[in-house]
Design a protein around this motif. Structure first.
Motif, PDB file in Angstrom:
ATOM      1  N   GLY A   1       0.855  -1.054  -0.143  1.00 20.21           N
ATOM      2  CA  GLY A   1       0.094   0.022   0.001  1.00 20.21           C
ATOM      3  C   GLY A   1       0.815   1.146  -0.098  1.00 20.21           C
ATOM      4  O   GLY A   1       0.335   2.331   0.568  1.00 20.21           O
ATOM      5  N   LEU A   2       2.102   1.206  -0.630  1.00 20.25           N
ATOM      6  CA  LEU A   2       3.110   2.258  -0.680  1.00 20.25           C
ATOM      7  C   LEU A   2       3.285   2.752  -2.092  1.00 20.25           C
ATOM      8  O   LEU A   2       3.033   2.071  -3.166  1.00 20.25           O
ATOM      9  N   GLU A   3       3.696   4.081  -2.173  1.00 22.53           N
ATOM     10  CA  GLU A   3       4.006   4.582  -3.378  1.00 22.53           C
ATOM     11  C   GLU A   3       5.643   4.263  -3.937  1.00 22.53           C
ATOM     12  O   GLU A   3       5.803   4.403  -5.134  1.00 22.53           O
ATOM     13  N   TYR A   4       6.200   4.080  -2.771  1.00 27.98           N
ATOM     14  CA  TYR A   4       7.574   3.844  -2.843  1.00 27.98           C
ATOM     15  C   TYR A   4       8.072   3.001  -1.724  1.00 27.98           C
ATOM     16  O   TYR A   4       7.512   2.811  -0.722  1.00 27.98           O
ATOM     17  N   VAL A   5       9.187   2.280  -2.006  1.00 29.79           N
ATOM     18  CA  VAL A   5      10.016   1.639  -0.932  1.00 29.79           C
ATOM     19  C   VAL A   5      11.327   2.381  -0.770  1.00 29.79           C
ATOM     20  O   VAL A   5      12.048   2.874  -1.604  1.00 29.79           O
ATOM     21  N   ASP A   6      11.989   2.493   0.359  1.00 27.38           N
ATOM     22  CA  ASP A   6      13.369   2.938   0.801  1.00 27.38           C
ATOM     23  C   ASP A   6      14.411   2.088   0.072  1.00 27.38           C
ATOM     24  O   ASP A   6      15.430   2.586  -0.150  1.00 27.38           O
ATOM     25  N   LEU A   7      14.085   0.872   0.152  1.00 27.53           N
ATOM     26  CA  LEU A   7      15.325  -0.145  -0.385  1.00 27.53           C
ATOM     27  C   LEU A   7      14.796  -1.394  -0.952  1.00 27.53           C
ATOM     28  O   LEU A   7      13.709  -2.104  -0.466  1.00 27.53           O
ATOM     29  N   TYR A   8      14.925  -1.619  -2.290  1.00 26.41           N
ATOM     30  CA  TYR A   8      14.536  -2.784  -3.110  1.00 26.41           C
ATOM     31  C   TYR A   8      15.777  -3.675  -3.221  1.00 26.41           C
ATOM     32  O   TYR A   8      16.992  -3.229  -3.751  1.00 26.41           O
ATOM     33  N   LEU A   9      15.820  -4.954  -3.124  1.00 25.21           N
ATOM     34  CA  LEU A   9      16.925  -5.987  -3.027  1.00 25.21           C
ATOM     35  C   LEU A   9      16.518  -7.172  -3.770  1.00 25.21           C
ATOM     36  O   LEU A   9      15.464  -7.578  -4.073  1.00 25.21           O
ATOM     37  N   ILE A  10      17.722  -7.548  -4.558  1.00 23.65           N
ATOM     38  CA  ILE A  10      17.676  -8.863  -5.103  1.00 23.65           C
ATOM     39  C   ILE A  10      17.739  -9.884  -3.986  1.00 23.65           C
ATOM     40  O   ILE A  10      18.806  -9.757  -3.297  1.00 23.65           O
ATOM     41  N   HIS A  11      16.833 -10.772  -3.827  1.00 19.60           N
ATOM     42  CA  HIS A  11      17.045 -11.579  -2.616  1.00 19.60           C
ATOM     43  C   HIS A  11      18.139 -12.632  -2.784  1.00 19.60           C
ATOM     44  O   HIS A  11      18.684 -12.803  -1.689  1.00 19.60           O
ATOM     45  N   TRP A  12      18.285 -13.297  -3.840  1.00 24.25           N
ATOM     46  CA  TRP A  12      19.335 -14.183  -3.954  1.00 24.25           C
ATOM     47  C   TRP A  12      19.967 -14.050  -5.441  1.00 24.25           C
ATOM     48  O   TRP A  12      19.063 -13.715  -6.374  1.00 24.25           O
ATOM     49  N   PRO A  13      21.275 -14.251  -5.606  1.00 25.96           N
ATOM     50  CA  PRO A  13      22.039 -14.172  -6.901  1.00 25.96           C
ATOM     51  C   PRO A  13      21.478 -15.313  -7.706  1.00 25.96           C
ATOM     52  O   PRO A  13      22.236 -16.254  -7.930  1.00 25.96           O
ATOM     53  N   VAL A  14      20.564 -15.475  -8.409  1.00 27.61           N
ATOM     54  CA  VAL A  14      19.973 -16.532  -9.235  1.00 27.61           C
ATOM     55  C   VAL A  14      20.946 -16.625 -10.558  1.00 27.61           C
ATOM     56  O   VAL A  14      20.978 -15.495 -11.376  1.00 27.61           O
ATOM     57  N   ALA A  15      21.727 -17.701 -10.691  1.00 26.17           N
ATOM     58  CA  ALA A  15      22.918 -17.742 -11.731  1.00 26.17           C
ATOM     59  C   ALA A  15      21.981 -17.631 -13.104  1.00 26.17           C
ATOM     60  O   ALA A  15      20.967 -18.153 -13.312  1.00 26.17           O
ATOM     61  N   GLY A  16      22.693 -16.779 -13.946  1.00 28.85           N
ATOM     62  CA  GLY A  16      22.096 -16.502 -15.191  1.00 28.85           C
ATOM     63  C   GLY A  16      20.997 -15.486 -15.318  1.00 28.85           C
ATOM     64  O   GLY A  16      20.333 -14.835 -16.462  1.00 28.85           O
ATOM     65  N   CYS A  17      20.671 -14.905 -14.171  1.00 32.50           N
ATOM     66  CA  CYS A  17      19.734 -13.947 -14.185  1.00 32.50           C
ATOM     67  C   CYS A  17      19.813 -12.758 -13.450  1.00 32.50           C
ATOM     68  O   CYS A  17      19.364 -11.559 -13.636  1.00 32.50           O
ATOM     69  N   TYR A  18      20.881 -12.638 -12.367  1.00 31.09           N
ATOM     70  CA  TYR A  18      20.791 -11.512 -11.506  1.00 31.09           C
ATOM     71  C   TYR A  18      21.548 -10.196 -12.210  1.00 31.09           C
ATOM     72  O   TYR A  18      21.110  -9.032 -11.408  1.00 31.09           O
TER      73      TYR A  18
END
Length: 282
Positions: A101-118
């Motif tokens: 329910g927010l217009e923005y987040v303060d920090l967005y993270l890649i949760h895990w380094p998925v090989a070939g994707c991150y």
């Protein structure tokens, strides 16, 4: 009461609190909402969640029920592995915002380094950052090698690398690399799921200081400039975990705690990454 003066300056010149509330597995009836309200009353200003925690809606309700304005809070969430593989990072982010329910987040993270994707995922995060809907972007569970690949192929250096970090599981090489590149380190599972609370060394320091073993372990991290996000849904523990800024450990105590390292991981690696994930560098 506010602990907001205890913060880290990120590499994009935004402030991140040194202490936050983790809400992993907080999915019970009003569990996360109550935890957030208690945490805010105790001075916390950082709330850390993730899409895979299945509680972003509750986090959103907790933020709305909190006794401070949304602008005073630092809210983190993360993109999960399946969204990376499906190349649906933008969609996953939009769904997280809707649930929160927010217009923005303060920090967005890649949760895990998925090989070939991150790498592709990071480029999608760069676009989200440019749009202003994420005030900072970062990664989680990234090794030195993962960070170097980002540095080689992408334009923005992560603001944060969130990793498991506590006296039983140190990462001196990774910590050194992050400091050299102005990547803030944030510790999840900073209490090692309780694994070190009965360690004799920690118990002795706690008794001498009139503190709890948990407070000693958390202080060890923040004294190194590492932000911590201990998880709890109990009011007493949430308040107790905040009492870590009124004392300092001596160099000898810090060394004794660091010497407890035995590379003991207490958080699990997702099953879909067991075949490819490299354990973080020491």
């Amino acid at each position: 009461m506010s602990l907001e003066t205890h913060s880290i300056l990120l590499n994009n010149e935004r402030e991140m609190p040194m202490l936050g509330l983790g809400v992993y597995k907080a999915t019970g009836n009003n569990e996360v909402e109550n935890a957030i309200c208690w945490a805010v009353e105790a001075g916390y200003r950082l709330i850390d969640t993730a899409s895979v925690y299945k509680n972003e809606e509750g986090v959103g309700r907790g933020i709305k029920a909190a006794s401070v304005k949304r602008e005073e809070l630092f809210v983190t969430t993360k993109v999960w592995n399946n969204a990376q593989r499906m190349n649906d990072v933008e969609g996953a982010f939009n769904r997280s915002l809707e649930r929160l329910g927010l217009e923005y987040v303060d920090l967005y993270l890649i949760h895990w380094p998925v090989a070939g994707c991150y790498i592709g995922t990071w480029k999608a995060l760069e676009k989200i950052y440019s749009s202003g809907r994420a005030k900072s972007i970062g990664v989680s569970n990234f090794s030195v090698q993962d960070l170097e690949k980002l540095n080689e192929q992408c334009g923005i250096v992560p603001a944060v690398n969130q990793i498991e970090f506590h006296p039983l599981f140190n990462h001196p090489e990774l910590l050194s690399y992050c400091r050299a590149h102005r990547i803030a380190v944030q510790a999840y599972a900073p209490l090692a799921r309780g694994a070190y609370l009965n360690e004799e060394t920690i118990a002795q320091i706690a008794a001498r200081r009139g503190k709890t073993p948990a407070q000693i372990g958390l202080r060890w991290s923040v004294q190194q400039g590492i932000s911590v996000i201990p998880k709890s849904s109990k009011k007493e523990r949430i308040c107790s975990n905040a009492q870590i800024f009124d004392f300092s450990l001596t160099p000898e105590e810090m060394e004794a705690l660091t010497a407890l390292d035995r590379q003991q991981r207490t958080a699990s690696i997702p099953e879909d990454l067991l075949g490819q994930y490299e354990i973080l560098s020491k």
